[in-house]
Design a protein around this motif. Structure first.
Motif, PDB file in Angstrom:
ATOM      1  N   ILE A 105     -16.633   7.200 -66.062  1.00 60.17           N
ATOM      2  CA  ILE A 105     -16.915   5.770 -65.845  1.00 60.17           C
ATOM      3  C   ILE A 105     -15.739   5.095 -65.142  1.00 60.17           C
ATOM      4  O   ILE A 105     -15.909   4.362 -64.166  1.00 60.17           O
ATOM      5  N   LEU A 106     -14.522   5.358 -65.626  1.00 60.46           N
ATOM      6  CA  LEU A 106     -13.333   4.745 -65.035  1.00 60.46           C
ATOM      7  C   LEU A 106     -13.101   5.232 -63.605  1.00 60.46           C
ATOM      8  O   LEU A 106     -12.643   4.468 -62.745  1.00 60.46           O
ATOM      9  N   LEU A 107     -13.442   6.509 -63.345  1.00 60.42           N
ATOM     10  CA  LEU A 107     -13.319   7.036 -61.978  1.00 60.42           C
ATOM     11  C   LEU A 107     -14.319   6.363 -61.035  1.00 60.42           C
ATOM     12  O   LEU A 107     -13.969   5.948 -59.930  1.00 60.42           O
ATOM     13  N   GLU A 108     -15.580   6.251 -61.513  1.00 62.84           N
ATOM     14  CA  GLU A 108     -16.631   5.640 -60.682  1.00 62.84           C
ATOM     15  C   GLU A 108     -16.327   4.186 -60.369  1.00 62.84           C
ATOM     16  O   GLU A 108     -16.647   3.684 -59.295  1.00 62.84           O
ATOM     17  N   GLU A 109     -15.684   3.497 -61.314  1.00 58.24           N
ATOM     18  CA  GLU A 109     -15.331   2.084 -61.101  1.00 58.24           C
ATOM     19  C   GLU A 109     -14.018   1.936 -60.323  1.00 58.24           C
ATOM     20  O   GLU A 109     -13.553   0.816 -60.103  1.00 58.24           O
ATOM     21  N   LYS A 110     -13.430   3.113 -59.949  1.00 61.89           N
ATOM     22  CA  LYS A 110     -12.154   3.129 -59.209  1.00 61.89           C
ATOM     23  C   LYS A 110     -11.024   2.406 -59.964  1.00 61.89           C
ATOM     24  O   LYS A 110     -10.151   1.785 -59.365  1.00 61.89           O
ATOM     25  N   VAL A 111     -11.083   2.487 -61.304  1.00 58.21           N
ATOM     26  CA  VAL A 111     -10.046   1.872 -62.137  1.00 58.21           C
ATOM     27  C   VAL A 111      -8.836   2.807 -62.241  1.00 58.21           C
ATOM     28  O   VAL A 111      -7.694   2.361 -62.303  1.00 58.21           O
TER      29      VAL A 111
ATOM     30  N   THR B  47      -5.529   6.599 -74.714  1.00 55.20           N
ATOM     31  CA  THR B  47      -4.446   7.251 -73.970  1.00 55.20           C
ATOM     32  C   THR B  47      -4.193   6.583 -72.623  1.00 55.20           C
ATOM     33  O   THR B  47      -3.042   6.354 -72.248  1.00 55.20           O
ATOM     34  N   VAL B  48      -5.274   6.245 -71.873  1.00 52.07           N
ATOM     35  CA  VAL B  48      -5.059   5.628 -70.544  1.00 52.07           C
ATOM     36  C   VAL B  48      -4.414   4.249 -70.680  1.00 52.07           C
ATOM     37  O   VAL B  48      -3.636   3.833 -69.815  1.00 52.07           O
ATOM     38  N   VAL B  49      -4.706   3.553 -71.787  1.00 53.32           N
ATOM     39  CA  VAL B  49      -4.067   2.245 -72.026  1.00 53.32           C
ATOM     40  C   VAL B  49      -2.596   2.446 -72.367  1.00 53.32           C
ATOM     41  O   VAL B  49      -1.718   1.753 -71.848  1.00 53.32           O
ATOM     42  N   GLU B  50      -2.299   3.439 -73.231  1.00 52.42           N
ATOM     43  CA  GLU B  50      -0.915   3.735 -73.622  1.00 52.42           C
ATOM     44  C   GLU B  50      -0.074   4.134 -72.419  1.00 52.42           C
ATOM     45  O   GLU B  50       1.101   3.776 -72.322  1.00 52.42           O
ATOM     46  N   LEU B  51      -0.664   4.896 -71.490  1.00 53.51           N
ATOM     47  CA  LEU B  51       0.067   5.334 -70.291  1.00 53.51           C
ATOM     48  C   LEU B  51       0.243   4.209 -69.275  1.00 53.51           C
ATOM     49  O   LEU B  51       0.970   4.358 -68.295  1.00 53.51           O
ATOM     50  N   GLY B  52      -0.435   3.081 -69.507  1.00 52.38           N
ATOM     51  CA  GLY B  52      -0.287   1.931 -68.612  1.00 52.38           C
ATOM     52  C   GLY B  52      -1.139   2.013 -67.352  1.00 52.38           C
ATOM     53  O   GLY B  52      -0.951   1.238 -66.418  1.00 52.38           O
ATOM     54  N   PHE B  53      -2.112   2.962 -67.307  1.00 49.83           N
ATOM     55  CA  PHE B  53      -2.968   3.092 -66.121  1.00 49.83           C
ATOM     56  C   PHE B  53      -3.987   1.954 -66.038  1.00 49.83           C
ATOM     57  O   PHE B  53      -4.362   1.510 -64.959  1.00 49.83           O
ATOM     58  N   VAL B  54      -4.452   1.508 -67.207  1.00 52.87           N
ATOM     59  CA  VAL B  54      -5.452   0.429 -67.262  1.00 52.87           C
ATOM     60  C   VAL B  54      -5.144  -0.473 -68.455  1.00 52.87           C
ATOM     61  O   VAL B  54      -4.346  -0.121 -69.320  1.00 52.87           O
ATOM     62  N   THR B  55      -5.813  -1.627 -68.494  1.00 52.29           N
ATOM     63  CA  THR B  55      -5.739  -2.496 -69.677  1.00 52.29           C
ATOM     64  C   THR B  55      -7.045  -2.348 -70.459  1.00 52.29           C
ATOM     65  O   THR B  55      -8.025  -1.792 -69.945  1.00 52.29           O
ATOM     66  N   GLU B  56      -7.055  -2.865 -71.682  1.00 51.68           N
ATOM     67  CA  GLU B  56      -8.291  -2.839 -72.480  1.00 51.68           C
ATOM     68  C   GLU B  56      -9.397  -3.622 -71.776  1.00 51.68           C
ATOM     69  O   GLU B  56     -10.569  -3.250 -71.834  1.00 51.68           O
ATOM     70  N   GLN B  57      -9.012  -4.718 -71.093  1.00 52.23           N
ATOM     71  CA  GLN B  57     -10.002  -5.524 -70.349  1.00 52.23           C
ATOM     72  C   GLN B  57     -10.636  -4.711 -69.226  1.00 52.23           C
ATOM     73  O   GLN B  57     -11.841  -4.822 -68.968  1.00 52.23           O
ATOM     74  N   ASP B  58      -9.813  -3.883 -68.535  1.00 53.59           N
ATOM     75  CA  ASP B  58     -10.337  -3.027 -67.451  1.00 53.59           C
ATOM     76  C   ASP B  58     -11.412  -2.085 -67.988  1.00 53.59           C
ATOM     77  O   ASP B  58     -12.462  -1.893 -67.367  1.00 53.59           O
ATOM     78  N   ILE B  59     -11.140  -1.482 -69.150  1.00 54.10           N
ATOM     79  CA  ILE B  59     -12.102  -0.539 -69.749  1.00 54.10           C
ATOM     80  C   ILE B  59     -13.383  -1.275 -70.132  1.00 54.10           C
ATOM     81  O   ILE B  59     -14.493  -0.803 -69.864  1.00 54.10           O
ATOM     82  N   ALA B  60     -13.239  -2.460 -70.752  1.00 54.27           N
ATOM     83  CA  ALA B  60     -14.417  -3.237 -71.166  1.00 54.27           C
ATOM     84  C   ALA B  60     -15.279  -3.596 -69.961  1.00 54.27           C
ATOM     85  O   ALA B  60     -16.510  -3.473 -69.995  1.00 54.27           O
ATOM     86  N   ARG B  61     -14.624  -4.049 -68.865  1.00 51.25           N
ATOM     87  CA  ARG B  61     -15.388  -4.411 -67.651  1.00 51.25           C
ATOM     88  C   ARG B  61     -16.093  -3.201 -67.061  1.00 51.25           C
ATOM     89  O   ARG B  61     -17.241  -3.284 -66.613  1.00 51.25           O
ATOM     90  N   ALA B  62     -15.407  -2.034 -67.059  1.00 51.45           N
ATOM     91  CA  ALA B  62     -15.993  -0.808 -66.502  1.00 51.45           C
ATOM     92  C   ALA B  62     -17.208  -0.365 -67.314  1.00 51.45           C
ATOM     93  O   ALA B  62     -18.253  -0.003 -66.755  1.00 51.45           O
ATOM     94  N   LEU B  63     -17.087  -0.406 -68.646  1.00 48.08           N
ATOM     95  CA  LEU B  63     -18.213  -0.031 -69.521  1.00 48.08           C
ATOM     96  C   LEU B  63     -19.395  -0.967 -69.305  1.00 48.08           C
ATOM     97  O   LEU B  63     -20.549  -0.529 -69.223  1.00 48.08           O
TER      98      LEU B  63
ATOM     99  N   VAL C  27     -19.965  -5.028 -75.481  1.00 47.71           N
ATOM    100  CA  VAL C  27     -18.598  -4.579 -75.200  1.00 47.71           C
ATOM    101  C   VAL C  27     -17.574  -5.679 -75.494  1.00 47.71           C
ATOM    102  O   VAL C  27     -17.785  -6.838 -75.138  1.00 47.71           O
ATOM    103  N   SER C  28     -16.460  -5.284 -76.139  1.00 50.62           N
ATOM    104  CA  SER C  28     -15.306  -6.169 -76.299  1.00 50.62           C
ATOM    105  C   SER C  28     -14.061  -5.283 -76.331  1.00 50.62           C
ATOM    106  O   SER C  28     -14.171  -4.052 -76.353  1.00 50.62           O
ATOM    107  N   THR C  29     -12.884  -5.893 -76.319  1.00 52.32           N
ATOM    108  CA  THR C  29     -11.655  -5.084 -76.352  1.00 52.32           C
ATOM    109  C   THR C  29     -11.228  -4.866 -77.805  1.00 52.32           C
ATOM    110  O   THR C  29     -11.570  -5.644 -78.692  1.00 52.32           O
ATOM    111  N   THR C  30     -10.450  -3.805 -78.013  1.00 53.65           N
ATOM    112  CA  THR C  30      -9.938  -3.498 -79.354  1.00 53.65           C
ATOM    113  C   THR C  30      -9.158  -4.680 -79.905  1.00 53.65           C
ATOM    114  O   THR C  30      -9.325  -5.069 -81.065  1.00 53.65           O
TER     115      THR C  30
END
Length: 565
Positions: A13-19, A42-58, A133-136
């Motif tokens: 999902i994150l790849l398809e959304e180009k996040v 893990t992707v949030v911990e590594l700083g690649f995305v934010t929780e908001q980015d994941i929520a929007r992608a989902l 969908v919401s963020t943690t």
């Protein structure tokens, strides 16, 4: 049961959304396997995305609705459907009945494809789930808001029950055993976690005659959050003494300690101060995010002109740069930001602080230790033999420290420090009063930054109104002009305060040749201020006025923070 959507992996999902990129996904997958954590975490911990980015992608990829829980008021009958423990376990919270079907409940979820969570909810409530969908972070904040009081009170009641029937146990060993028991640990942890999620800078635990009051300082103002029985106080204080590394048996003297705690994957440094009062010991905890002090300078709230002045001051190879203001005005953040800006491979930076507030890679930081006779002045003398380029002094408190700082700056070092004064011009008089000669000060000082923090108006509920005559005169606009300003209201989003977050206002005094001449002659505060303004300095009030006219803050905040101006 709820209709199950096509199961898609979060990575795809994150790849398809180009996040994220393929390389980032590979790195995250390896790390997730090693740490046995979910890929999303893990992707949030590594700083690649934010929780908001994941929520929007989902939401975008799977067609789930997205909700901002801060704007939602959840009815009590929905909150009572499932226990808080189940909701925290699955990071979810029900918030409304689906209008299309009374047997379906809208449930905010960090992972809307978590089938075990959906199944658990269905089994417990016999209601089908409409995942939203919401963020943690938003879900945990909502759980704190609706269940937090219940959780801490439950821990308090559990502790009280354990204490029933056990009278007059005064031995320290018994108390120590008490305070490592689950209810008190849970109570203290819950208190700190809720404070961290609500952006509190301080937690005040205060002993009253028959109760314990807990208040959080959020955006500079104190708000009462909990009230407990006075019988809980000894256990709470003793628990904090243990984690803070203090003497549990000493109740007559003030004590200081510190500990670290991780809340929602963010590490906080907690400084603890205990003070004996009439009704028992009062405790104040100061919470600081270990990474929050080192920010990008653009995040500090400087205007374009102020940012240019800030950069000009930092370009000086030697001299003294002072950051001044009262306690809690953001001086440390500005100082650490300046140090991060100056932190290059070819520069040796040494600091002397009390205490060290944040660790910065590549900088040598020294902690003041009075017992070991490592005072600011003694540490500075040693630092000068360490071949430094830049020296940071946590605070100039006395004439001895001031004299060494001036000497260091004149001999080719850049010295940055803080001072407790109300204005930029006032800092010069303070140093003269400490015994620094005017001609030496004129030679060494390159810039003074006075600052305050004002609260930002909540963008969701602020209300426009026309400025009155008095307000226009303070803001420096013509009385004939129609001026719109904004005032606080209060909504669910800002927890009924009308404000959310803070921004800095600044008074930057660049030491020009004209000011150097005045300083060496021993000019007074008013004369120095007038000269600096004629050379282009903006006062704190002018800086705050700009934010009021832009609708960033309120007129009442301007008056409160710039009263002495």
């Amino acid at each position: 049961m709820a209709i199950r959507k096509e199961k898609k992996r979060i990575g795809d999902i994150l790849l398809e959304e180009k996040v994220i990129s393929s390389a980032q996904l590979e790195e995250a997958l390896v790390k997730a396997r090693e740490s046995r954590k979910k890929l999303g975490e893990t992707v949030v911990e590594l700083g690649f995305v934010t929780e908001q980015d994941i929520a929007r992608a989902l939401s975008s990829q799977l067609g789930f609705e997205q909700v901002n829980l801060a704007t939602v008021l959840i009815p009590e009958n929905i909150l009572n459907m499932v226990s808080e423990q189940v909701l925290r376990k699955h990071v979810m919270i029900p918030y409304a009945i689906d209008q299309g079907n009374i047997n379906m409940v809208k449930v905010a979820m960090a992972d809307p494809m978590d089938m075990s969570a959906i199944d658990d909810f269905f089994i417990i409530t016999n209601h089908q789930v409409t995942p939203v969908v919401s963020t943690t972070r938003e879900i945990l904040l909502a759980l704190d808001r609706y269940y937090g009081d219940m959780e801490t009170m439950r821990a308090a009641q559990e502790y009280a029950r354990e204490r029933e029937g056990i009278a007059n146990r005064q031995q320290e060993a018994d108390i120590a055993q008490d305070v490592t028991s689950s209810p008190v640990v849970q109570l203290v942890n819950s208190m700190v976690e809720q404070a961290a999620r609500q952006r509190a800078s301080d937690i005040h635990i205060e002993a009253k005659e028959d109760s314990v009051r807990v208040r959080f300082r959020i955006d500079g103002s104190l708000y009462e959050k909990f009230t407990y029985s006075i019988h809980l106080l000894p256990a709470i204080i003793a628990r904090l003494k243990i984690v803070g590394g203090m003497d549990i048996s000493e109740k007559r003297k003030p004590q200081d300690g510190r500990f670290s705690i991780t809340v929602d994957k963010i590490e906080f440094d907690v400084r603890v101060s205990v003070l004996p009062t009439v009704f028992g010991e009062k405790c104040v905890m100061r919470l600081a995010q270990k990474k929050a002090l080192t920010r990008d300078k653009k995040e500090l709230g400087f205007s374009k002109a102020e940012l240019a002045d800030f950069d000009d001051i930092l370009k000086n190879p030697n001299g003294i740069i002072l950051v001044t203001g009262p306690t809690g005005s953001g001086k440390s953040t500005t100082l650490y930001t300046a140090l991060s800006e100056l932190n290059k491979e070819d520069v040796n930076i040494v600091t002397v602080e009390d205490p060290v507030e944040a660790n910065i890679n590549g900088i040598n930081q020294v902690q003041v230790n009075v017992k070991a006779e490592l005072t600011f002045a003694n540490a500075l003398r040693s630092i000068l033999r360490q071949d430094p380029d830049i020296i940071m002094i946590g605070e100039i408190r006395d004439g001895e420290t001031a004299a060494i700082a001036v000497q260091a700056s004149i001999t080719g070092h850049l010295v940055v420090s803080t001072l407790h004064t109300n204005s930029a011009a006032g800092s010069i008089n303070r140093l003269v009063n400490m015994g620094v000669e005017g001609y030496l000060l004129a030679d060494s000082l390159v810039g003074v930054i006075a600052q305050r923090l004002v609260r930002r108006l909540c963008p969701h509920c602020k209300r426009a109104c026309e400025a009155a005559e008095f307000e226009k005169s303070i803001l420096g606009v013509e009385s004939a002009a129609n001026v719109t300003i904004y005032e606080p209201v209060g909504c669910e989003q800002c927890d009924k305060t009308g404000y959310t977050g803070r921004i800095g206002i600044y008074e930057i005094m660049k030491i020009t040749p004209k000011l150097k001449e005045l300083i060496s002659k021993g000019a007074g505060i008013i004369e120095l201020k007038d000269a600096a303004m004629s050379e282009g300095m903006h006062t704190l009030r002018q800086s705050a006025s700009e934010l009021v006219l832009e609708g960033v803050t309120s007129f009442s905040e301007l008056m409160k923070t710039t009263f002495e101006n």
